[in-house]
Design a protein around this motif. Sequence first.
Motif: not given
Length: 266
Positions: A225-231, A192-196, A254-263, A237-240
């Motif tokens: 938001l990804g850091r919050r999910f990690e918390g 929700g925090p990143v979705t219109v 897209h870019g956020a998913g690539l960064r988190w997926g790359a570890g 990989e689940d965040v991605a």
Amino acid sequence: MGKAGDEAKPRVAVHKFSSCDGCQLAFLDLGEALVRLAELVDFVHFAEAGPVAPEAETDIAFVEGSISTPEEAERIQRIRANTRYLVPIGACATSGGIQALRNLHDGKQWLADVYPSPEYVESLATSTGIADHVTVDYELWGCPVNGRQVLAAVRALLWGVDPVPERDKVCMECKRAGHVCVLVSRGQPCLGPVTVTGCGALCPAFGRDCYGCYGPAENPNPDALGRRFEGLGLMREDVARRFHFIHSHREPLHGAGLRWGAGGGP
């Protein structure tokens, strides 16, 4: 294009590409409102509802689905040439949709794994939105879109004005409706925090986390938001996967998913 009261009614088409038909059903679900709309416009092509004339010239052409085959890549060019306004509707038409997940992998290998004779399957290596192939005039986001969006867009275009897009995030919709935040109160990985908004915060209304159906909002911060999910305990990989879901190829998800997926993460 004449106004709604003119004698010659505007010509409207609804085209289907690679999709599940859900956004076309948004038209049909209008019920009586669709009947009233049909009194103002002439639906010259809408296979789901009856009329079939895919090559007809139109004032407004709505397009559901992504470009996933060579035939679709050619057909969208003809539609663009035959219409005044081209409006992609839904996640598939705006960003490639769920099927765009194949863009992150070897699509040819997937075909080989599934079909005994993959050489007979005509498919592009990627699934992409309509705007990646032709100029579009407006986009309706959602998975699927809703009738309110469709009617508002048609009304605006019929009177020669630009439709007004949604700007608020789903979080704002939740607050207006009085929904308890599922991210804070239940620890659910809500997008929700990143979705219109546009859905009326449907999932949080039922205690479920947002899946990002209506695409990235203005000025989102997916890395935070990804850091919050990690918390919350999600693996990287689940965040991605949360970011690479319905709108996997629309920035900044897209870019956020690539960064988190790359570890590496942010």
